[in-house]
Design an enzyme around this catalytic site. Structure first.
Site, PDB file in Angstrom:
ATOM      1  N   ARG A  27       0.839  -1.207   0.000  1.00 29.90           N
ATOM      2  CA  ARG A  27       0.000   0.000   0.000  1.00 29.90           C
ATOM      3  C   ARG A  27       0.876   1.261   0.000  1.00 29.90           C
ATOM      4  NH1 ARG A  27      -1.095   1.799   5.624  1.00 29.90           N
ATOM      5  NH2 ARG A  27      -0.106   0.342   7.056  1.00 29.90           N
ATOM      6  N   GLY A  28       0.223   2.399  -0.129  1.00 28.97           N
ATOM      7  CA  GLY A  28       0.908   3.691  -0.021  1.00 28.97           C
ATOM      8  C   GLY A  28       1.999   3.891  -1.061  1.00 28.97           C
ATOM      9  N   ILE A  29       3.082   4.514  -0.631  1.00 35.49           N
ATOM     10  CA  ILE A  29       4.195   4.834  -1.534  1.00 35.49           C
ATOM     11  C   ILE A  29       4.802   3.554  -2.108  1.00 35.49           C
ATOM     12  CG2 ILE A  29       6.522   5.829  -1.609  1.00 35.49           C
ATOM     13  CD1 ILE A  29       5.601   7.825   0.569  1.00 35.49           C
ATOM     14  N   ARG A  57       2.223  -7.633   5.614  1.00 34.33           N
ATOM     15  CA  ARG A  57       2.189  -8.277   6.943  1.00 34.33           C
ATOM     16  C   ARG A  57       0.854  -8.979   7.175  1.00 34.33           C
ATOM     17  NH1 ARG A  57       4.063  -3.869  11.160  1.00 34.33           N
ATOM     18  NH2 ARG A  57       2.559  -2.659   9.960  1.00 34.33           N
ATOM     19  N   ASP A 105       7.505  -9.445   8.250  1.00 35.78           N
ATOM     20  CA  ASP A 105       7.688  -8.275   9.096  1.00 35.78           C
ATOM     21  C   ASP A 105       9.192  -8.023   9.104  1.00 35.78           C
ATOM     22  OD1 ASP A 105       8.110  -6.602  11.407  1.00 35.78           O
ATOM     23  OD2 ASP A 105       6.064  -7.128  12.009  1.00 35.78           O
ATOM     24  N   VAL A 106       9.610  -6.815   8.771  1.00 34.05           N
ATOM     25  CA  VAL A 106      11.053  -6.569   8.640  1.00 34.05           C
ATOM     26  C   VAL A 106      11.776  -6.545   9.993  1.00 34.05           C
ATOM     27  CG1 VAL A 106      10.889  -5.384   6.403  1.00 34.05           C
ATOM     28  CG2 VAL A 106      10.828  -4.031   8.531  1.00 34.05           C
ATOM     29  N   TYR A 127      11.539   8.759  14.776  1.00 37.16           N
ATOM     30  CA  TYR A 127      11.372   8.621  13.320  1.00 37.16           C
ATOM     31  C   TYR A 127      12.505   9.336  12.564  1.00 37.16           C
ATOM     32  CZ  TYR A 127       8.959   8.981   8.765  1.00 37.16           C
ATOM     33  OH  TYR A 127       8.614   8.905   7.440  1.00 37.16           O
ATOM     34  N   GLY A 186       7.953   1.284   6.668  1.00 37.04           N
ATOM     35  CA  GLY A 186       8.276   2.208   7.749  1.00 37.04           C
ATOM     36  C   GLY A 186       7.039   2.612   8.513  1.00 37.04           C
TER      37      GLY A 186
END
Ligand code: NDP
Length: 234
Positions: free
Chosen positions: A12-14, A34, A48-49, A140, A77
Site C-alpha cells: 500500500r501507499g508509496i 504483513r 515483518d522486517v 522517526y 516504515g
C-alpha cells in the site's frame, strides 16, 4: 525481461506506487506485506522486517519465483510520534527497529545475490525530516537519518561491484500516514512547502525508477529529495 525487484511494504501507499511503476517498466516485482496479501498483479510475500527469519523466508520465496533480488527498495516504515519527554524507550526502539534495523536486515540478505551477480540497486526510502529534524518525531527522524549513513556505507563497501545504494527523501505525500494528521497540522505543513501541495505517491516512484535503472549506474550514495522544496539546502 527486466530485473527481479523486491519492495518492502509494497502492499500500500508509496511502496505500492513504486511496485506498480516498476512492474509497468517490465520488471518482475515482489512486495512484502504483513498479512494483508498482495494487490492484484504483484507477487506477495509475508514478512515483518523486524523478524530476520521472516525476512529470510520471504527472500527464499522471491528467489524461487523470480530469481535473486537485483533491485531492493527498502520502503517499509512507521511512525510513533510524541515529544521527547514522553517518549518511552520502547517507542524509540520500535520505530528504529522497523525503519532502520529493518532496512539493514533486508539489505544484508539482498546483498548476497547482488554480490554474486556483480550488479545491484539499493534504494532506501528516508524522509525530509531525517535531514531537518522534526519536533515530536525524534525516533522517526533518527531512524530516517540513519538510513543515509547506512546507504553511504553500502556505497563504499559494494560500489566496485556495480552495486549502488541511494536514498530518496520524500516530503509530504498523500497516503494513510499523512491522512492521519489533524487538519490544522496539514495546513501548517502546506504553508511551508514551496510547491504548495503534497506529492502524489507516483512522484516518489519516478525517482525510485531512475535510481534503480541501468542509466543511474554512476549515482551512488546520493540523497535525492522529492519534497516540493520543503528541505531546500539539504
Ligand atoms: P503507509 O503507512 O501508507 O504504509 C507503510 C508500509 O510499511 C505498509 O506497507 C506497512 O505494512 C509497512 N510496514 C510498516 N512496518 C512494517 C514492518 N515492521 N514490517 C514490514 N512492513 C512494515 O506509509 P507510506 O506509504 O506513507 O510510507 C512509506 C515509506 O515512505 C515509509 O518508510 C515512510 O516513512 C516514508 N515516507 C512517507 C512520507 C509521507 O508523507 N507519507 C514522507 C516521507 C517518507 P502493513 O500494510 O502491513 O502495515
Amino acid at each position: 525481461m527486466g530485473r527481479s525487484v523486491l519492495v518492502t511494504g509494497g502492499n500500500r501507499g508509496i511502496g505500492l506506487a513504486i511496485a506498480r511503476d516498476l512492474a509497468e517498466q517490465g520488471h518482475r516485482v515482489a512486495v512484502t506485506h504483513r498479512g494483508s496479501g498482495a494487490p492484484e498483479g504483484l507477487f506477495g510475500v509475508q514478512a515483518d522486517v523486524t523478524d530476520v527469519e521472516q525476512v529470510d523466508a520471504a527472500f527464499k520465496l522471491v528467489e524461487e519465483h523470480q530469481g535473486p533480488v537485483e533491485v531492493l527498495v527498502s520502503n517499509a516504515g512507521l511512525t510513533d510520534d510524541t515529544l521527547l519527554m514522553r517518549m518511552s524507550e520502547e517507542q524509540f526502539e520500535r520505530v528504529v527497529n522497523a525503519n532502520l534495523t529493518g532496512a539493514f536486515r533486508v539489505a544484508k540478505r539482498a546483498s548476497r545475490g547482488m554480490l554474486r551477480a556483480r550488479w545491484g540497486r539499493f534504494v532506501f526510502i528516508s524522509s525530509v525530516v531525517g535531514l531537518s529534524g522534526s519536533a515530536g518525531q525524534a525516533n522517526y527522524a533518527a531512524s530516517k537519518a540513519g538510513l543515509v549513513g547506512f546507504a553511504r556505507s553500502l556505497a563504499r563497501e559494494l560500489g566496485s561491484r556495480n552495486i549502488t545504494a541511494n536514498v530518496v527523501a520524500p516530503g509530504f505525500v498523500h497516503t494513510d500516514m499523512t491522512d492521519a494528521l489533524p487538519e490544522d497540522r496539514r495546513k501548517e505543513i502546506l504553508a511551508s512547502v514551496p510547491s504548495g501541495r503534497y506529492a502524489e505517491p507516483a512522484e516518489i516512484a519516478a525517482a525510485v525508477r531512475y535510481l534503480s535503472s541501468d542509466e543511474a549506474g554512476y549515482v551512488n550514495g546520493a540523497v535525492l529529495p522529492v519534497d516540493g522544496g520543503l528541505g531546500l539546502g539539504h
